[in-house]
Design a protein around this motif. Structure first.
Motif, PDB file in Angstrom:
ATOM      1  N   SER A 144      58.634 -17.594   5.759  1.00 23.24           N
ATOM      2  CA  SER A 144      60.082 -17.753   5.743  1.00 23.24           C
ATOM      3  C   SER A 144      60.758 -16.455   5.351  1.00 23.24           C
ATOM      4  O   SER A 144      60.112 -15.487   4.942  1.00 23.24           O
ATOM      5  N   ASN A 145      62.088 -16.483   5.432  1.00 24.27           N
ATOM      6  CA  ASN A 145      62.866 -15.337   4.961  1.00 24.27           C
ATOM      7  C   ASN A 145      62.952 -15.294   3.441  1.00 24.27           C
ATOM      8  O   ASN A 145      63.535 -14.369   2.877  1.00 24.27           O
ATOM      9  N   GLY A 146      62.396 -16.301   2.772  1.00 18.35           N
ATOM     10  CA  GLY A 146      62.379 -16.345   1.320  1.00 18.35           C
ATOM     11  C   GLY A 146      63.595 -16.997   0.701  1.00 18.35           C
ATOM     12  O   GLY A 146      63.619 -17.248  -0.506  1.00 18.35           O
TER      13      GLY A 146
ATOM     14  N   ASP B 250      61.638 -10.081  12.000  1.00 14.98           N
ATOM     15  CA  ASP B 250      62.807  -9.419  12.574  1.00 14.98           C
ATOM     16  C   ASP B 250      64.088 -10.237  12.419  1.00 14.98           C
ATOM     17  O   ASP B 250      65.145  -9.815  12.868  1.00 14.98           O
ATOM     18  N   GLY B 251      63.999 -11.412  11.826  1.00 14.96           N
ATOM     19  CA  GLY B 251      65.181 -12.220  11.579  1.00 14.96           C
ATOM     20  C   GLY B 251      65.612 -13.117  12.720  1.00 14.96           C
ATOM     21  O   GLY B 251      66.596 -13.842  12.592  1.00 14.96           O
ATOM     22  N   GLY B 252      64.910 -13.085  13.849  1.00 19.38           N
ATOM     23  CA  GLY B 252      65.252 -13.965  14.954  1.00 19.38           C
ATOM     24  C   GLY B 252      64.921 -15.409  14.646  1.00 19.38           C
ATOM     25  O   GLY B 252      65.611 -16.329  15.096  1.00 19.38           O
ATOM     26  N   LEU B 253      63.860 -15.619  13.908  1.00 20.88           N
ATOM     27  CA  LEU B 253      63.496 -16.921  13.365  1.00 20.88           C
ATOM     28  C   LEU B 253      63.623 -16.850  11.849  1.00 20.88           C
ATOM     29  O   LEU B 253      63.411 -15.794  11.241  1.00 20.88           O
ATOM     30  N   ASP B 254      63.912 -17.997  11.249  1.00 24.69           N
ATOM     31  CA  ASP B 254      64.031 -18.048   9.795  1.00 24.69           C
ATOM     32  C   ASP B 254      62.766 -18.561   9.127  1.00 24.69           C
ATOM     33  O   ASP B 254      62.615 -18.412   7.903  1.00 24.69           O
ATOM     34  N   GLY B 255      61.868 -19.146   9.914  1.00 25.95           N
ATOM     35  CA  GLY B 255      60.634 -19.635   9.336  1.00 25.95           C
ATOM     36  C   GLY B 255      59.660 -20.098  10.390  1.00 25.95           C
ATOM     37  O   GLY B 255      60.004 -20.283  11.565  1.00 25.95           O
TER      38      GLY B 255
ATOM     39  N   PRO C 120      69.445 -24.199   5.079  1.00 26.29           N
ATOM     40  CA  PRO C 120      68.414 -24.691   6.003  1.00 26.29           C
ATOM     41  C   PRO C 120      68.977 -25.337   7.261  1.00 26.29           C
ATOM     42  O   PRO C 120      68.317 -25.333   8.306  1.00 26.29           O
ATOM     43  N   GLU C 121      70.200 -25.873   7.185  1.00 19.00           N
ATOM     44  CA  GLU C 121      70.788 -26.511   8.362  1.00 19.00           C
ATOM     45  C   GLU C 121      71.203 -25.502   9.428  1.00 19.00           C
ATOM     46  O   GLU C 121      71.569 -25.885  10.535  1.00 19.00           O
ATOM     47  N   THR C 122      71.122 -24.205   9.096  1.00 17.52           N
ATOM     48  CA  THR C 122      71.365 -23.156  10.088  1.00 17.52           C
ATOM     49  C   THR C 122      70.081 -22.468  10.529  1.00 17.52           C
ATOM     50  O   THR C 122      70.124 -21.572  11.371  1.00 17.52           O
ATOM     51  N   PHE C 123      68.945 -22.880   9.994  1.00 20.84           N
ATOM     52  CA  PHE C 123      67.671 -22.217  10.276  1.00 20.84           C
ATOM     53  C   PHE C 123      67.137 -22.592  11.656  1.00 20.84           C
ATOM     54  O   PHE C 123      67.272 -23.732  12.106  1.00 20.84           O
ATOM     55  N   ALA C 124      66.494 -21.623  12.310  1.00 21.39           N
ATOM     56  CA  ALA C 124      65.637 -21.869  13.469  1.00 21.39           C
ATOM     57  C   ALA C 124      64.202 -21.688  12.996  1.00 21.39           C
ATOM     58  O   ALA C 124      63.831 -20.613  12.512  1.00 21.39           O
ATOM     59  N   VAL C 125      63.408 -22.733  13.103  1.00 21.98           N
ATOM     60  CA  VAL C 125      62.053 -22.754  12.558  1.00 21.98           C
ATOM     61  C   VAL C 125      61.075 -23.117  13.665  1.00 21.98           C
ATOM     62  O   VAL C 125      61.352 -23.990  14.497  1.00 21.98           O
ATOM     63  N   ALA C 126      59.923 -22.451  13.670  1.00 23.50           N
ATOM     64  CA  ALA C 126      58.930 -22.656  14.717  1.00 23.50           C
ATOM     65  C   ALA C 126      57.681 -23.340  14.162  1.00 23.50           C
ATOM     66  O   ALA C 126      57.067 -22.833  13.214  1.00 23.50           O
ATOM     67  N   PRO C 127      57.285 -24.471  14.744  1.00 23.53           N
ATOM     68  CA  PRO C 127      55.949 -25.009  14.462  1.00 23.53           C
ATOM     69  C   PRO C 127      54.923 -24.205  15.250  1.00 23.53           C
ATOM     70  O   PRO C 127      55.146 -23.899  16.431  1.00 23.53           O
ATOM     71  N   VAL C 128      53.823 -23.842  14.625  1.00 20.72           N
ATOM     72  CA  VAL C 128      52.784 -23.065  15.299  1.00 20.72           C
ATOM     73  C   VAL C 128      51.424 -23.692  15.025  1.00 20.72           C
ATOM     74  O   VAL C 128      51.231 -24.428  14.067  1.00 20.72           O
TER      75      VAL C 128
ATOM     76  N   GLN D 294      51.430 -14.624  16.929  1.00 22.52           N
ATOM     77  CA  GLN D 294      51.830 -13.300  16.443  1.00 22.52           C
ATOM     78  C   GLN D 294      53.276 -12.983  16.815  1.00 22.52           C
ATOM     79  O   GLN D 294      54.014 -12.393  16.019  1.00 22.52           O
ATOM     80  N   ALA D 295      53.712 -13.353  17.999  1.00 22.21           N
ATOM     81  CA  ALA D 295      55.111 -13.140  18.368  1.00 22.21           C
ATOM     82  C   ALA D 295      56.025 -13.941  17.455  1.00 22.21           C
ATOM     83  O   ALA D 295      57.082 -13.461  17.023  1.00 22.21           O
ATOM     84  N   THR D 296      55.622 -15.169  17.142  1.00 22.97           N
ATOM     85  CA  THR D 296      56.421 -16.007  16.246  1.00 22.97           C
ATOM     86  C   THR D 296      56.611 -15.342  14.898  1.00 22.97           C
ATOM     87  O   THR D 296      57.729 -15.261  14.365  1.00 22.97           O
ATOM     88  N   LEU D 297      55.538 -14.831  14.318  1.00 24.42           N
ATOM     89  CA  LEU D 297      55.639 -14.179  13.014  1.00 24.42           C
ATOM     90  C   LEU D 297      56.433 -12.881  13.098  1.00 24.42           C
ATOM     91  O   LEU D 297      57.187 -12.544  12.174  1.00 24.42           O
ATOM     92  N   ALA D 298      56.293 -12.161  14.204  1.00 21.70           N
ATOM     93  CA  ALA D 298      57.102 -10.953  14.384  1.00 21.70           C
ATOM     94  C   ALA D 298      58.582 -11.303  14.422  1.00 21.70           C
ATOM     95  O   ALA D 298      59.421 -10.577  13.866  1.00 21.70           O
ATOM     96  N   PHE D 299      58.932 -12.421  15.043  1.00 23.21           N
ATOM     97  CA  PHE D 299      60.330 -12.836  15.104  1.00 23.21           C
ATOM     98  C   PHE D 299      60.849 -13.264  13.734  1.00 23.21           C
ATOM     99  O   PHE D 299      62.034 -13.090  13.430  1.00 23.21           O
TER     100      PHE D 299
END
Length: 279
Positions: free
Chosen positions: A261-263, A212-217, A164-172, A204-209
């Motif tokens: 998340s990526n699970g 696609d692995g650009g975001l982790d959660g 998790p310390e390497t994750f990029a996570v987006a609040p939406v 929707q862009a956030t979830l697409a990312f």
């Protein structure tokens, strides 16, 4: 081609058709209106793009229902405010329908920023069977059908990070002015538990990312709309990710919270959502 595959392909085509309409006016002169508040924005382009999406779908499925972001009236009765009987206020639990967001990220669109999307989801009995998120200004089409998810034809896969310390996570999500402390609580929970935070400006862009692995959660702790979420949720799942509510239950179109998340460390995202909700 099965009916589900047919609908998934049509979701892609309809998203492209609507996105082309929006792209033609991007960074042009726009008449901007407000809806519920001064930051809830809409333009005539939103309505034009939506009309193109609906027209494209109706060429093949003329009797299907729609759940649309923008208000519509019949071609014959705008003066009376007569509504289209096939446009529903909520996602139906049975039957076939389409969920459409003509410009997800209208605020970005108005500001001339490239991160916005036209999103279309084909649903059956309340669940997505095919979805597309087209980002014309970025040149990407994210899509998911019954068995797979792609970006511009290449297979989508969530990230494989597990720290998790390497994750990029987006609040939406969106909070009223009186509830901005809840948004601050969510941002605080994200930056405390994860490596980095992103705020994209398009659900929707956030979830697409994430797909696609650009975001982790991504985390949303406030009620949301189906046109902001259903396409992307389907993509994340088809790309191998996990989407639940903040209690860890499978996310549905009527869930009041969302955790994607990526699970690999979904429990940590649930903990962050819990931190925000309990603050």
């Amino acid at each position: 081609m099965s009916d589900d595959h047919h609908r998934a392909a049509l979701a892609e085509r309809a998203a492209r058709a609507g996105g082309v309409v929006a792209r033609q006016q991007f960074r042009g002169d726009l008449a901007v209106e407000t809806k519920d508040h001064k930051n809830d924005l809409v333009t005539e382009v939103d309505r034009d793009a939506q009309a193109q999406v609906v027209a494209t779908i109706r060429e093949e499925f003329g009797s299907d229902a729609f759940v649309l972001e923008e208000e519509v009236v019949t071609l014959s009765g705008p003066e009376t405010g007569e509504t289209d009987p096939a446009v529903l206020d909520e996602v139906p639990e049975t039957g076939d329908a389409w969920v459409v967001d003509p410009i997800d990220g209208t605020a970005n669109y108005i500001r001339g920023m490239r991160t916005w999307a036209t999103s279309v989801t084909a649903i059956r009995d309340g669940d997505s069977v095919g979805s597309a998120t087209y980002m014309p200004a970025a040149g990407d089409l994210f899509a998911a059908g019954p068995e797979s998810a792609t970006r511009d034809g290449a297979t989508l896969a969530v990230s494989d990070r597990d720290d998790p310390e390497t994750f990029a996570v987006a609040p939406v999500g969106w909070w009223d002015r009186d509830d901005r402390s809840e948004f601050a609580d969510l941002c605080g929970a994200v930056v405390e538990r994860f490596g980095d935070m992103r705020r994209i400006g398009s659900f929707q862009a956030t979830l697409a990312f994430v797909a696609d692995g650009g975001l982790d959660g991504a985390i949303c702790t406030t009620p949301m709309n189906p046109w902001d979420t259903m396409a992307g949720v389907h993509m994340v799942r088809q790309a191998g990710g996990t989407v639940t509510d903040a209690d860890g239950e499978r996310w549905r179109h009527d869930s009041e919270t969302l955790v994607a998340s990526n699970g690999e460390a979904h429990a940590e995202l649930l903990a962050a959502a819990d931190d925000a909700l309990d603050a």
